[in-house]
Write a protein that holds these residues in place. Structure first.
Motif, PDB file in Angstrom:
ATOM      1  N   THR A 629      -6.672  -7.278 -10.252  1.00  0.00           N
ATOM      2  CA  THR A 629      -7.191  -6.084  -9.588  1.00  0.00           C
ATOM      3  C   THR A 629      -6.318  -4.897  -9.942  1.00  0.00           C
ATOM      4  OG1 THR A 629      -7.994  -7.400  -7.722  1.00  0.00           O
ATOM      5  CG2 THR A 629      -7.788  -5.028  -7.378  1.00  0.00           C
ATOM      6  N   LEU A 630      -6.975  -3.795 -10.316  1.00  0.00           N
ATOM      7  CA  LEU A 630      -6.276  -2.537 -10.534  1.00  0.00           C
ATOM      8  C   LEU A 630      -6.538  -1.636  -9.338  1.00  0.00           C
ATOM      9  CD1 LEU A 630      -7.110  -1.815 -14.288  1.00  0.00           C
ATOM     10  CD2 LEU A 630      -5.177  -3.066 -13.317  1.00  0.00           C
ATOM     11  N   GLY A 631      -5.480  -1.047  -8.802  1.00  0.00           N
ATOM     12  CA  GLY A 631      -5.621  -0.205  -7.626  1.00  0.00           C
ATOM     13  C   GLY A 631      -4.923   1.130  -7.786  1.00  0.00           C
ATOM     14  N   GLU A 632      -5.225   2.026  -6.859  1.00  0.00           N
ATOM     15  CA  GLU A 632      -4.578   3.336  -6.830  1.00  0.00           C
ATOM     16  C   GLU A 632      -4.414   3.771  -5.377  1.00  0.00           C
ATOM     17  OE1 GLU A 632      -6.103   7.690  -7.938  1.00  0.00           O
ATOM     18  OE2 GLU A 632      -5.660   6.487  -9.722  1.00  0.00           O
ATOM     19  N   TYR A 633      -3.213   4.241  -5.037  1.00  0.00           N
ATOM     20  CA  TYR A 633      -2.956   4.691  -3.674  1.00  0.00           C
ATOM     21  C   TYR A 633      -3.855   5.883  -3.320  1.00  0.00           C
ATOM     22  CZ  TYR A 633       1.523   2.368  -4.816  1.00  0.00           C
ATOM     23  OH  TYR A 633       2.492   1.496  -5.227  1.00  0.00           O
ATOM     24  N   GLY A 634      -4.253   5.960  -2.060  1.00  0.00           N
ATOM     25  CA  GLY A 634      -5.010   7.126  -1.620  1.00  0.00           C
ATOM     26  C   GLY A 634      -6.179   6.827  -0.715  1.00  0.00           C
ATOM     27  N   ALA A 635      -6.547   5.563  -0.529  1.00  0.00           N
ATOM     28  CA  ALA A 635      -7.628   5.241   0.395  1.00  0.00           C
ATOM     29  C   ALA A 635      -7.180   5.516   1.831  1.00  0.00           C
ATOM     30  CB  ALA A 635      -8.042   3.777   0.234  1.00  0.00           C
ATOM     31  N   ASN A 636      -8.119   5.850   2.687  1.00  0.00           N
ATOM     32  CA  ASN A 636      -7.823   6.099   4.108  1.00  0.00           C
ATOM     33  C   ASN A 636      -6.656   7.059   4.299  1.00  0.00           C
ATOM     34  OD1 ASN A 636      -9.800   4.274   5.414  1.00  0.00           O
ATOM     35  ND2 ASN A 636      -8.661   2.693   4.323  1.00  0.00           N
ATOM     36  N   ASP A 637      -6.626   8.088   3.475  1.00  0.00           N
ATOM     37  CA  ASP A 637      -5.518   9.057   3.490  1.00  0.00           C
ATOM     38  C   ASP A 637      -6.097  10.478   3.564  1.00  0.00           C
ATOM     39  OD1 ASP A 637      -2.988  10.220   3.233  1.00  0.00           O
ATOM     40  OD2 ASP A 637      -2.969  10.051   1.045  1.00  0.00           O
ATOM     41  N   PRO A 638      -6.718  10.844   4.701  1.00  0.00           N
ATOM     42  CA  PRO A 638      -7.427  12.133   4.784  1.00  0.00           C
ATOM     43  C   PRO A 638      -6.525  13.355   4.656  1.00  0.00           C
ATOM     44  CG  PRO A 638      -7.234  11.125   6.950  1.00  0.00           C
ATOM     45  CD  PRO A 638      -6.798  10.090   5.964  1.00  0.00           C
ATOM     46  N   ASN A 639      -5.225  13.188   4.965  1.00  0.00           N
ATOM     47  CA  ASN A 639      -4.303  14.325   4.868  1.00  0.00           C
ATOM     48  C   ASN A 639      -3.538  14.353   3.546  1.00  0.00           C
ATOM     49  OD1 ASN A 639      -4.908  15.313   7.493  1.00  0.00           O
ATOM     50  ND2 ASN A 639      -3.615  13.695   8.370  1.00  0.00           N
ATOM     51  N   PHE A 640      -3.906  13.467   2.627  1.00  0.00           N
ATOM     52  CA  PHE A 640      -3.303  13.427   1.284  1.00  0.00           C
ATOM     53  C   PHE A 640      -1.775  13.346   1.363  1.00  0.00           C
ATOM     54  CE2 PHE A 640      -7.349  15.645   1.051  1.00  0.00           C
ATOM     55  CZ  PHE A 640      -8.004  14.917   0.064  1.00  0.00           C
ATOM     56  N   ASN A 641      -1.312  12.408   2.147  1.00  0.00           N
ATOM     57  CA  ASN A 641       0.131  12.221   2.304  1.00  0.00           C
ATOM     58  C   ASN A 641       0.731  11.318   1.235  1.00  0.00           C
ATOM     59  OD1 ASN A 641       0.319  13.856   4.603  1.00  0.00           O
ATOM     60  ND2 ASN A 641      -0.194  12.163   5.975  1.00  0.00           N
ATOM     61  N   LEU A 642      -0.084  10.471   0.631  1.00  0.00           N
ATOM     62  CA  LEU A 642       0.423   9.523  -0.361  1.00  0.00           C
ATOM     63  C   LEU A 642       0.412  10.119  -1.766  1.00  0.00           C
ATOM     64  CD1 LEU A 642      -1.352   6.219   0.737  1.00  0.00           C
ATOM     65  CD2 LEU A 642       0.976   6.956   1.269  1.00  0.00           C
ATOM     66  N   ARG A 643       1.372   9.687  -2.574  1.00  0.00           N
ATOM     67  CA  ARG A 643       1.328   9.999  -3.995  1.00  0.00           C
ATOM     68  C   ARG A 643       0.207   9.175  -4.648  1.00  0.00           C
ATOM     69  NH1 ARG A 643       6.995   8.685  -3.283  1.00  0.00           N
ATOM     70  NH2 ARG A 643       6.696   6.804  -4.544  1.00  0.00           N
ATOM     71  N   ARG A 644      -0.519   9.765  -5.573  1.00  0.00           N
ATOM     72  CA  ARG A 644      -1.603   9.045  -6.247  1.00  0.00           C
ATOM     73  C   ARG A 644      -1.022   8.234  -7.394  1.00  0.00           C
ATOM     74  NH1 ARG A 644      -3.405  10.602  -1.606  1.00  0.00           N
ATOM     75  NH2 ARG A 644      -5.658  10.768  -1.507  1.00  0.00           N
ATOM     76  N   GLU A 645      -0.627   7.010  -7.081  1.00  0.00           N
ATOM     77  CA  GLU A 645       0.034   6.152  -8.071  1.00  0.00           C
ATOM     78  C   GLU A 645      -0.667   4.802  -8.139  1.00  0.00           C
ATOM     79  OE1 GLU A 645       4.494   8.153  -7.663  1.00  0.00           O
ATOM     80  OE2 GLU A 645       4.015   6.326  -6.541  1.00  0.00           O
ATOM     81  N   PRO A 646      -0.489   4.065  -9.250  1.00  0.00           N
ATOM     82  CA  PRO A 646      -1.265   2.842  -9.477  1.00  0.00           C
ATOM     83  C   PRO A 646      -0.543   1.573  -9.060  1.00  0.00           C
ATOM     84  CG  PRO A 646      -0.173   3.483 -11.492  1.00  0.00           C
ATOM     85  CD  PRO A 646       0.249   4.481 -10.458  1.00  0.00           C
ATOM     86  N   MET A 647      -1.285   0.502  -9.045  1.00  0.00           N
ATOM     87  CA  MET A 647      -0.713  -0.835  -8.854  1.00  0.00           C
ATOM     88  C   MET A 647      -1.603  -1.852  -9.566  1.00  0.00           C
ATOM     89  SD  MET A 647      -2.741  -2.785  -6.572  1.00  0.00           S
ATOM     90  CE  MET A 647      -1.679  -3.708  -5.477  1.00  0.00           C
ATOM     91  N   TYR A 648      -1.031  -3.032  -9.806  1.00  0.00           N
ATOM     92  CA  TYR A 648      -1.727  -4.116 -10.499  1.00  0.00           C
ATOM     93  C   TYR A 648      -1.465  -5.390  -9.708  1.00  0.00           C
ATOM     94  CZ  TYR A 648      -2.370  -7.695 -14.204  1.00  0.00           C
ATOM     95  OH  TYR A 648      -2.749  -8.788 -14.935  1.00  0.00           O
ATOM     96  N   MET A 649      -2.532  -6.145  -9.445  1.00  0.00           N
ATOM     97  CA  MET A 649      -2.392  -7.318  -8.585  1.00  0.00           C
ATOM     98  C   MET A 649      -3.153  -8.498  -9.173  1.00  0.00           C
ATOM     99  SD  MET A 649      -3.234  -7.533  -4.509  1.00  0.00           S
ATOM    100  CE  MET A 649      -5.023  -7.588  -4.656  1.00  0.00           C
ATOM    101  N   MET A 650      -2.572  -9.684  -9.025  1.00  0.00           N
ATOM    102  CA  MET A 650      -3.247 -10.913  -9.431  1.00  0.00           C
ATOM    103  C   MET A 650      -3.377 -11.828  -8.217  1.00  0.00           C
ATOM    104  SD  MET A 650      -0.107 -12.178 -11.835  1.00  0.00           S
ATOM    105  CE  MET A 650      -0.137 -10.578 -12.648  1.00  0.00           C
TER     106      MET A 650
END
Length: 743
Positions: A629-650
Motif C-alpha cells: 500500500t502506498l499512502g500519503e499523510y493528510g486524511a482527516n486533516d481539515p486544518n492542514f496541520n500535517l506535512r504532506r509526506e508519503p509512506m509505504y506499507m506491506m
C-alpha cells in the motif's frame, strides 16, 4: 563622628561588590562568580568568539534600552504579544546582568533594576493567566513552565546586578516579586514542583536558584528534595538516593547510566538548561555536594549522550515528541556544552562548540574559546553503540549502526526503549535511517508549530496524540490496525524491549536484534537489522527481518515512512486510486490516504524512490501473499496541520509472520546538471530465504558486483552458541545469532 563613620562604613560595605546574601554568598554566585568574571574581563579581547558574543549581546541590549521598557498585563497565549514580550524581557534582563558584570557599565544594572521594579509593582495584582489551557497555568504565561523559564534567567540577572541595586529596591523586588514567585512555583504548584518530568525540573531549578540568590537555604533544600509536610529522615546520602521529588529525584529517575534522558532527545535538549544551570549554581554555592559527579557523573554524561543523539547536521533524532529541525545550535545546548566542558574537558564538547560557533559568557565559555583558539579542533566521534534507558540501564535503549564512510555516512537507529513519559510514542522496535544527517526513513516527531499563534498558540496540535504518537506514523509493524499496547500510555509505560544481540566487531557487517514481548495481547515481536558493507559496496545494504509471534491469526502491517519521489514499483498488480479513502480507522492510519495498492505473489517485490540525490530500493521477499500500500499523510486533516509526506506499507495475514526486506541505497543523480545519472535501478536480485534446520535460516541475494551475500540467522540469540548447517552440500559453521558470508 565615630558613630557616623561606623554607619557610613556599614552602608559602603552593604553596597560594595563584596556584599553577601544572608547565607554568606557573594554576588554573583549562580553561573558567574567574581573570579570567573575577572578572568573573562582579562581575556575577552584575546578570543574573537568570546568578544563577538559580547558585542552582539551589547548591540541587542542597547537597542532594547533605547526603545524603553514594556511590562504588559498578561493575556495572550504562546506566540501572542504579551507572551513574547515577557519572554523578551527575561532574555534582555539576563543579558543586561552579564554585560554589567563584564563591561561594568551601570546603565545595564539600571535596566534590570527598572524592569524588576515594574514587575514587582504588577505581580501582586496578577491572577492566574487568563488563557487556561494548561494543567498548571502560570502568572505571566499561559503555563507555569514558561514562568519557570522567566524565573531561571531573571534570577541570574538579579544575581549579577544585586550589588548595584539599592537596599530599598532590593527589599521591594524580593518582597513583592521574587519571594511570592517562589511561593507560587512551589507550594501553590506542588503538582509541578513534585513531578518527575521536564516541567518539574524547570520548576525546582527556578525555585532553587531563587533560594541561592535570596540566601534562603530552605528554598534550596525544597528544590533539592521536593516539598513534603513530612520530609524524609536520614542523612544526606540517604535522602539523595531515596528522594521522592526534587532535583535529586530527577537525577535518579530520568537518566540512564550513559545519560540518556527518558523523554527523548528533543526534551533532553530542553531539560538540559535547568539541569545544567541549577547544577552549576549548586556547584558554585555548595561545592561540597560535588553535584557534577553525582551518580557517576551522570550530568556530564548526559551532555555527551545528547550529542550522540544528533544526525550529521547536528539535528536531534526525533524520537518521541519532537520538532525535527531542532539542533545543537539551541541556546540550551550551547549553555550545557560550555558548563560541562568546565567540569570535564571532553574533546567532543569542543567539536560541537566549533559547529555552534558561539559560546556563553561564562567560565566554561571562556575555556571553550581558548580550546577553539588553539586551532586543534576535533570532529565529533560517531561510532556504532548502544545507549541504555532506565535508571539502572535495564529498561531497553537505542541502538546505533554507523556506516564506514565518514564523508557519506549512513546512520540507522533501532528504538526499543521505555515509553518516554507524557511525551513518548508507541513505536516499539521502530527504526530510522539517515544519510549525512538527512532522513531517508523518518520519524515524524510531533505536530506542532512552536509559538505560531495561528496554530493554537504554538501548542501541540491534536494530531500529535492522534497521529504522530501512534504506531501508524512510524517504521514499525502493527497488528490488526492498532497501535502498540492499543495506544494505552499506562500499559506502554510498563514495557520496554530487550536487546538480544549487538555485534559491531566484523569488517563486513554489523548487526542488532531486539525483542518486545506483549506488544499486543498474545503477540510478541522481534526485529533483526544487519548492516552489510564489504569492500565492494560503497554504501551499506540493510537486511531488515521483522517477526511477529502469535497462536492466533492477525493482520500484520509493516510501514516504512520514506521521504522522496517514487521512481519505480515492481509489483504483480498495481492500482492507483482515483477516489481517496484512509488506510485505517485508528492508530494514526486514519490520517493516511490510501493512494495505491498492489497484490504481490512473486518471489520478490521492489519499491524504489529518490531522496537527496541518491536512489533507494526496498526489496521484499514474498514468502507469503503480500499486499503493498502506498499512502500519503493528510486524511482527516481539515486544518492542514500535517506535512504532506508519503509512506509505504506491506501487509499479511498470519499467526506467526516474518517480513524479510533489503533496504538498499544505490546510484546517484547530479541535480545541478541532471546529466550525471547512474545506477538508477536496484543492484539486487534473487532475494530468498532457506530454512537450514530448526531455528536456523539463511537469507541470500545476488548483487550486480558479482558477489553472493549469505546472512545466517539463528533463532537462539546466545552469542556463545555454535551452529552447524548444510547449504548447497557444504557444511556451514558460525557462532552467535548472526553471521555474514560474501562469495
Amino acid at each position: 563622628m565615630k558613630y557616623f563613620l561606623l554607619i557610613f562604613c556599614f552602608w559602603i560595605s552593604f553596597l560594595s561588590p563584596s556584599s553577601s546574601t544572608a547565607k554568606g554568598h557573594e554576588h554573583p554566585s549562580l553561573i558567574l562568580t567574581k573570579a570567573s568574571v575577572k578572568e573573562i574581563r582579562d581575556n575577552i579581547n584575546k578570543y574573537p568568539i568570546l568578544e563577538r558574543t559580547v558585542l552582539e549581546m551589547k548591540k541587542r541590549l542597547d537597542a532594547t534600552i533605547a526603545e524603553g521598557i514594556e511590562v504588559p498585563i498578561p493575556k495572550d497565549p504562546a506566540g501572542g504579544y504579551t507572551h513574547e514580550q515577557h519572554k523578551e524581557n527575561y532574555r534582555r534582563m539576563y543579558e543586561a546582568g552579564i554585560l554589567y558584570q563584564v563591561l561594568q557599565d551601570p546603565k545595564y544594572a539600571q535596566f534590570v533594576d527598572d524592569m524588576l521594579m515594574k514587575y514587582a509593582e504588577m505581580f501582586p495584582t496578577l491572577p492566574l493567566h487568563p488563557v487556561k489551557k494548561s494543567y498548571a497555568p502560570g502568572k505571566l504565561f499561559w503555563q507555569c513552565l514558561n514562568d519557570d523559564n522567566w524565573v531561571v534567567y531573571t534570577a541570574q540577572a538579579y544575581d549579577c546586578v544585586y550589588d548595584a541595586i539599592s537596599p530599598k529596591h532590593r527589599k521591594i523586588i524580593e518582597k513583592d516579586l521574587l519571594r511570592p514567585y517562589a511561593e507560587f512555583l512551589s507550594k501553590e504548584n506542588l503538582k509541578v514542583f513534585n513531578r518527575i518530568h521536564n516541567h518539574g525540573v524547570w520548576d525546582v531549578a527556578a525555585v532553587g536558584m531563587l533560594g541561592y540568590v535570596l540566601g534562603d537555604q530552605q528554598l534550596v533544600e525544597q528544590s533539592l528534595h521536593g516539598y513534603f509536610k513530612k520530609p524524609l529522615k536520614g542523612d544526606e546520602a540517604f535522602r539523595q538516593a531515596n528522594a521522592r521529588a526534587g532535583f535529586y529525584a530527577h537525577l535518579n529517575q530520568l537518566f540512564g547510566p550513559e545519560g540518556y534522558y527518558t523523554e527523548g532527545p528533543y526534551y533532553h535538549r530542553y531539560a538540559l538548561t535547568p539541569f545544567i544551570l541549577f547544577a552549576e549554581a549548586i556547584s558554585n554555592n555548595e561545592p561540597e555536594r560535588d553535584i557534577f559527579h553525582y551518580r557517576n557523573s551522570v550530568l556530564l554524561k548526559t551532555v555527551d549522550c545528547l550529542l550522540q543523539l544528533t544526525n550529521e547536521k547536528g539535528e536531534f533524532l526525533p524520537f518521541n515528541d519532537a520538532i525535527p529541525e531542532m539542533s545543537i545550535n539551541a541556546p540550551s545546548v550551547i549553555e550545557g556544552v560550555d558548563i560541562a566542558y568546565k567540569h570535564e574537558q571532553n574533546p567532543d564538547f569542543v567539536a560541537v562548540a566549533a559547529l555552534q560557533n558561539k559560546v556563553t559568557i561564562s567560565e566554561g565559555g571562556l575555556m571553550i574559546a581558548k580550546a577553539l583558539a588553539s586551532g586543534d579542533v576535533p570532529r565529533i566521534r560517531r561510532h556504532s553503540h548502544i545507549i541504555k534507558d532506565g535508571q539502572h540501564g535495564d529498561q531497553g535503549g537505542i541502538g546505533f549502526l554507523y556506516s564506514k564512510n565518514r564523508a557519506e555516512q549512513f546512520a540507522l537507529t533501532l528504538k526499543y526503549s521505555t515509553h518516554g513519559l507524557s511525551h513518548g510514542h508507541y513505536d516499539k522496535l521502530g527504526l530510522t535511517l539517515y544519510k549525512k544527517g538527512k532522513p531517508v526513513l523518518q520519524d515524524y516527531g510531533a505536530v506542532r508549530y512552536v509559538n505560531v499563534e495561528q496554530k493554537e498558540g504554538g501548542r501541540y496540535l491534536p494530531e500529535t496524540a492522534k497521529f504522530a504518537r501512534q504506531s501508524g506514523s512510524h517504521n514499525v509493524m502493527t497488528c490488526d490496525g492498532k497501535s502498540h499496547f492499543d495506544g494505552n500510555i499506562k500499559e506502554s509505560s510498563k514495557h520496554w524491549g530487550t536487546l538480544m544481540a549487538f555485534d559491531v566487531d566484523h569488517k563486513d557487517y554489523q548487526a542488532i536484534r531486539a525483542r518486545q514481548n506483549h506488544v499486543y495481547e498474545g503477540v510478541d515481536m522481534q526485529r533483526t537489522i544487519v548492516q552489510i558493507q564489504d569492500t565492494s559496496l560503497r554504501d551499506p545494504i540493510y537486511l531488515d527481518v521483522m517477526e511477529g509471534f502469535s497462536k492466533e491469526t492477525h493482520q500484520y502491517d509493516l510501514s516504512y515512512q520514506y521521504l522522496g519521489q517514487i521512481m519505480d514499483m515492481k509489483f504483480d498488480q498495481y492500482t492507483s486510486h482515483q477516489t481517496l479513502s484512509p488506510i485505517g480507522t485508528q492508530a494514526g492510519f486514519e490520517y493516511i490516504w490510501k493512494v495505491a495498492e498492489a497484490e504481490t505473489t512473486t518471489q520478490n517485490a521492489q519499491f524504489s524512490w529518490l531522496n537527496h540525490e541518491v536512489f533507494y530500493t526496498i526489496t521484499t521477499l514474498n514468502n507469503a501473499p503480500t499486499k503493498q500500500t502506498l499512502g500519503e499523510y493528510g486524511a482527516n486533516d481539515p486544518n492542514f496541520n500535517l506535512r504532506r509526506e508519503p509512506m509505504y506499507m506491506m501487509s499479511r495475514r498470519a499467526d506467526d509472520v516474518r517480513f524479510v526486506n533489503l533496504i538498499e541505497p544505490h546510484g546517484k543523480i547530479n541535480p545541478a546538471t541532471n546529466e550525471l545519472v547512474r545506477d538508477t535501478h536496484s543492484q539486487i536480485s534473487d532475494l530468498k530465504e532457506t530454512n537450514l534446520a530448526e531455528g536456523l535460516n539463511v537469507v541470500q541475494f545476488q548483487h550486480s558486483n558479482g558477489h553472493t551475500y549469505q546472512v545466517f540467522l539463528a533463532a537462539n540469540s546466545d552469542k556463545a552458541a555454535k551452529h552447524t548447517a548444510t547449504l548447497n552440500n557444504e557444511t556451514v559453521r558460525w557462532q552467535g545469532p548472526i553471521s555474514v558470508v560474501v562469495k
